[in-house]
Enzyme design. Structure first.
Site, PDB file in Angstrom:
ATOM      1  N   LYS A 160       0.834  -1.203   0.000  1.00  0.00           N
ATOM      2  CA  LYS A 160       0.000   0.000   0.000  1.00  0.00           C
ATOM      3  C   LYS A 160       0.871   1.256   0.000  1.00  0.00           C
ATOM      4  O   LYS A 160       0.609   2.209  -0.739  1.00  0.00           O
ATOM      5  CB  LYS A 160      -0.928   0.019   1.223  1.00  0.00           C
ATOM      6  CG  LYS A 160      -1.957   1.142   1.177  1.00  0.00           C
ATOM      7  CD  LYS A 160      -2.656   1.338   2.508  1.00  0.00           C
ATOM      8  CE  LYS A 160      -1.791   2.132   3.445  1.00  0.00           C
ATOM      9  NZ  LYS A 160      -2.493   2.560   4.677  1.00  0.00           N
ATOM     10  N   ASP A 178      -6.637   0.975   1.098  1.00  0.00           N
ATOM     11  CA  ASP A 178      -6.657   1.075   2.554  1.00  0.00           C
ATOM     12  C   ASP A 178      -8.001   0.555   3.049  1.00  0.00           C
ATOM     13  O   ASP A 178      -8.770  -0.030   2.278  1.00  0.00           O
ATOM     14  CB  ASP A 178      -6.404   2.514   3.008  1.00  0.00           C
ATOM     15  CG  ASP A 178      -7.554   3.449   2.634  1.00  0.00           C
ATOM     16  OD1 ASP A 178      -8.487   3.019   1.909  1.00  0.00           O
ATOM     17  OD2 ASP A 178      -7.527   4.614   3.076  1.00  0.00           O
TER      18      ASP A 178
END
Length: 250
Positions: A160, A178
């Protein structure tokens, strides 16, 4: 010789076995609906959704404050299990004194902790930031690398983090998933998946190229301010007529 006769030994009456008590069985929980049980979105519907997002917010921005790719990288590493607002509050003063890997190393782990002690897991994060600063200097000439694999090799940085940095610092069409993007992808049925990677790949597959630069920002903001975890604001949702969520309130 006298014949000896033995009296037959009377057999004991069989004791009837106690019947086992029936075991109470719990009612079976209703089977969970498959993540892919909803009708898939059509390409036209996906295009319409992101057209609406673009019209409402043509140039969405990430909410982590930064001044260069290095400070963005640090901010994203610090944001794990923390809010962007909380990270920004800590990094405003930090980035005034340490906005390069060398300055961060010169600051040192102990002093770094003082700047970020209001952020969760700050001790581990301080250790990672110092270590990634050292690795940037030793392996990448003090510059943030421009490939996902290289960014993921840095302490404290995962997929991420790499996707956010590649997108925001270098304009790559990456999809950072997320908790907000994961929720929106599943709830709307746009890109259902059991893991962030599944949702990421699903979104990359269905989102048209013209929207990919800003797509993850639109989805993050949508999840943060409209498609809330506990009480989604369906009444003001831009895409409530297309959303596949069976429990939407409109």
């Amino acid at each position: 010789m006298a014949k000896i006769t033995r009296k037959p030994v009377p057999r004991k009456a069989a004791v009837p076995k106690k019947k086992a008590k029936p075991v109470a069985t719990k009612p079976k929980a209703p089977a969970k609906k498959s993540l892919k049980a909803t009708r898939p979105w059509t390409p036209a519907e996906v295009h319409e959704v992101f057209s609406r997002f673009r019209k409402a917010n043509p140039e969405p921005k990430g909410e982590l404050e930064h001044v260069n790719p290095f400070t963005l990288l640090v901010a994203v590493v610090l944001s794990a299990q923390a809010t962007d607002a909380g990270v920004n509050k800590a990094t405003r003063a930090l980035f005034e004194v340490a906005d390069t890997p060398q300055k961060m190393l010169d600051l040192g782990e102990e002093r770094l902790r003082d700047y970020i002690k209001t952020i969760g897991l700050y001790r581990t994060k301080a250790k990672n930031v110092i270590a990634l600063s050292a690795k940037l200097l030793s392996d990448f000439g003090g510059e943030v690398p421009r490939t996902r694999a290289d960014i993921e090799s840095l302490p404290g940085a995962g997929r991420k983090t790499a996707n956010v940095v590649l997108n925001m610092a270098f304009g790559e069409h990456t999809m950072a998933v997320d908790t907000h993007v994961f929720r929106v992808g599943n709830r709307t049925g746009l890109a259902p998946g059991k893991t962030p990677l599944e949702v990421e790949l699903g979104l990359e597959k269905v989102i048209p190229a013209e929207f990919k630069l800003h797509a993850h920002h639109w989805l993050i903001l949508h999840g943060r301010y409209t498609c809330l975890a506990r009480k989604p604001r369906c009444e003001v949702c831009l895409i409530n007529d297309l959303c596949r969520w069976p429990e939407k309130t409109v």
